[in-house]
Write a protein that holds these residues in place. Sequence first.
Motif, mmCIF file in Angstrom:
data_model
loop_
_atom_site.group_PDB
_atom_site.id
_atom_site.type_symbol
_atom_site.label_atom_id
_atom_site.label_comp_id
_atom_site.label_asym_id
_atom_site.label_seq_id
_atom_site.Cartn_x
_atom_site.Cartn_y
_atom_site.Cartn_z
ATOM 1 N N GLU A 84 52.720 38.853 45.671
ATOM 2 C CA GLU A 84 53.717 37.916 46.200
ATOM 3 C C GLU A 84 54.330 38.378 47.523
ATOM 4 N N GLU A 85 54.063 39.614 47.929
ATOM 5 C CA GLU A 85 54.579 40.117 49.205
ATOM 6 C C GLU A 85 53.537 40.118 50.322
ATOM 7 N N ILE A 86 52.323 39.703 50.019
ATOM 8 C CA ILE A 86 51.279 39.661 51.045
ATOM 9 C C ILE A 86 51.552 38.479 51.972
ATOM 10 N N GLU A 87 51.743 38.766 53.240
ATOM 11 C CA GLU A 87 52.100 37.725 54.194
ATOM 12 C C GLU A 87 50.897 36.941 54.713
ATOM 13 N N ASP A 88 49.778 37.602 54.894
ATOM 14 C CA ASP A 88 48.586 36.942 55.416
ATOM 15 C C ASP A 88 48.035 35.995 54.351
ATOM 16 N N PRO A 89 48.021 34.685 54.617
ATOM 17 C CA PRO A 89 47.595 33.710 53.602
ATOM 18 C C PRO A 89 46.164 33.932 53.089
ATOM 19 N N LEU A 90 45.245 34.262 53.959
ATOM 20 C CA LEU A 90 43.867 34.466 53.532
ATOM 21 C C LEU A 90 43.742 35.717 52.659
ATOM 22 N N MET A 91 44.406 36.772 53.019
ATOM 23 C CA MET A 91 44.374 37.985 52.209
ATOM 24 C C MET A 91 45.002 37.720 50.846
ATOM 25 N N ARG A 92 46.081 36.935 50.818
ATOM 26 C CA ARG A 92 46.730 36.609 49.551
ATOM 27 C C ARG A 92 45.767 35.824 48.650
ATOM 28 N N GLU A 93 45.014 34.884 49.237
ATOM 29 C CA GLU A 93 44.041 34.112 48.447
ATOM 30 C C GLU A 93 42.998 35.044 47.843
ATOM 31 N N ALA A 94 42.483 35.963 48.632
ATOM 32 C CA ALA A 94 41.470 36.900 48.141
ATOM 33 C C ALA A 94 42.047 37.776 47.034
ATOM 34 N N ARG A 95 43.287 38.192 47.180
ATOM 35 C CA ARG A 95 43.917 39.045 46.174
ATOM 36 C C ARG A 95 44.242 38.284 44.897
ATOM 37 N N TYR A 96 44.514 36.981 45.008
ATOM 38 C CA TYR A 96 44.689 36.174 43.798
ATOM 39 C C TYR A 96 43.429 36.284 42.939
ATOM 40 N N LEU A 97 42.281 36.109 43.557
ATOM 41 C CA LEU A 97 41.033 36.183 42.801
ATOM 42 C C LEU A 97 40.825 37.583 42.240
ATOM 43 N N ASP A 98 41.093 38.596 43.023
ATOM 44 C CA ASP A 98 40.972 39.967 42.520
ATOM 45 C C ASP A 98 41.822 40.157 41.268
ATOM 46 N N LYS A 99 43.036 39.668 41.304
ATOM 47 C CA LYS A 99 43.959 39.816 40.181
ATOM 48 C C LYS A 99 43.444 39.077 38.947
ATOM 49 N N LEU A 100 42.922 37.878 39.142
ATOM 50 C CA LEU A 100 42.409 37.105 38.015
ATOM 51 C C LEU A 100 41.203 37.793 37.375
ATOM 52 N N ILE A 101 40.339 38.354 38.197
ATOM 53 C CA ILE A 101 39.174 39.080 37.668
ATOM 54 C C ILE A 101 39.644 40.333 36.924
ATOM 55 N N ASP A 102 40.657 41.008 37.432
ATOM 56 C CA ASP A 102 41.236 42.152 36.720
ATOM 57 C C ASP A 102 41.760 41.725 35.343
ATOM 58 N N GLU A 103 42.464 40.602 35.306
ATOM 59 C CA GLU A 103 42.998 40.106 34.037
ATOM 60 C C GLU A 103 41.857 39.799 33.063
ATOM 61 N N LEU A 104 40.795 39.208 33.562
ATOM 62 C CA LEU A 104 39.632 38.908 32.732
ATOM 63 C C LEU A 104 39.046 40.202 32.158
ATOM 64 N N ALA A 105 38.854 41.190 33.020
ATOM 65 C CA ALA A 105 38.267 42.464 32.594
ATOM 66 C C ALA A 105 39.166 43.209 31.603
ATOM 67 N N LYS A 106 40.453 42.949 31.668
ATOM 68 C CA LYS A 106 41.387 43.613 30.742
ATOM 69 C C LYS A 106 41.483 42.881 29.404
ATOM 70 N N GLY A 107 40.715 41.799 29.257
ATOM 71 C CA GLY A 107 40.674 41.097 27.981
ATOM 72 C C GLY A 107 41.684 39.991 27.800
ATOM 73 N N ARG A 108 42.360 39.627 28.856
ATOM 74 C CA ARG A 108 43.360 38.561 28.756
ATOM 75 C C ARG A 108 42.655 37.245 28.406
#
Length: 129
Positions: A84-108
């Motif tokens: 939520e502190e990433i200012e660059d919109p494109l980087m934030r979009e890429a990190r959203y996906l990274d976070k979702l994949i992390d959640e998937l891998a953690k069994g959520r």
Amino acid sequence: MATHRIYTMSFASVYPHYVAKAEKKGRTKAEVDEIIRWLTGYSQRQLEAVLEDRTDFEHFYGNAPALNPARAMIKGLICGVRIEEIEDPLMREARYLDKLIDELAKGRPMEKILRKSLGFTRRREEAGP
């Protein structure tokens, strides 16, 4: 300001890493694709075309049919940085996906990954003919 290297990388070059991370933890490629479709609004056919065309990250997100408004509910740390502190919109979009994949891998559960319990659902024709 220099353009970050990820913006010019093809999404197809990173996609296998998302799938491998999920599969290593017992999740599936289909779940990875579902997350990507939910986040971006791409159909399965469009996603496959993006991968085949080796579309770069900038165009992958810039041409996304419908970025999901619920993505703003994705919070937390990724690579030591608060999303939520990433200012660059494109980087934030890429990190959203990274976070979702992390959640998937953690069994959520997928319902929670896709923020369905928060009242954010979007009905789409996922695979198309």
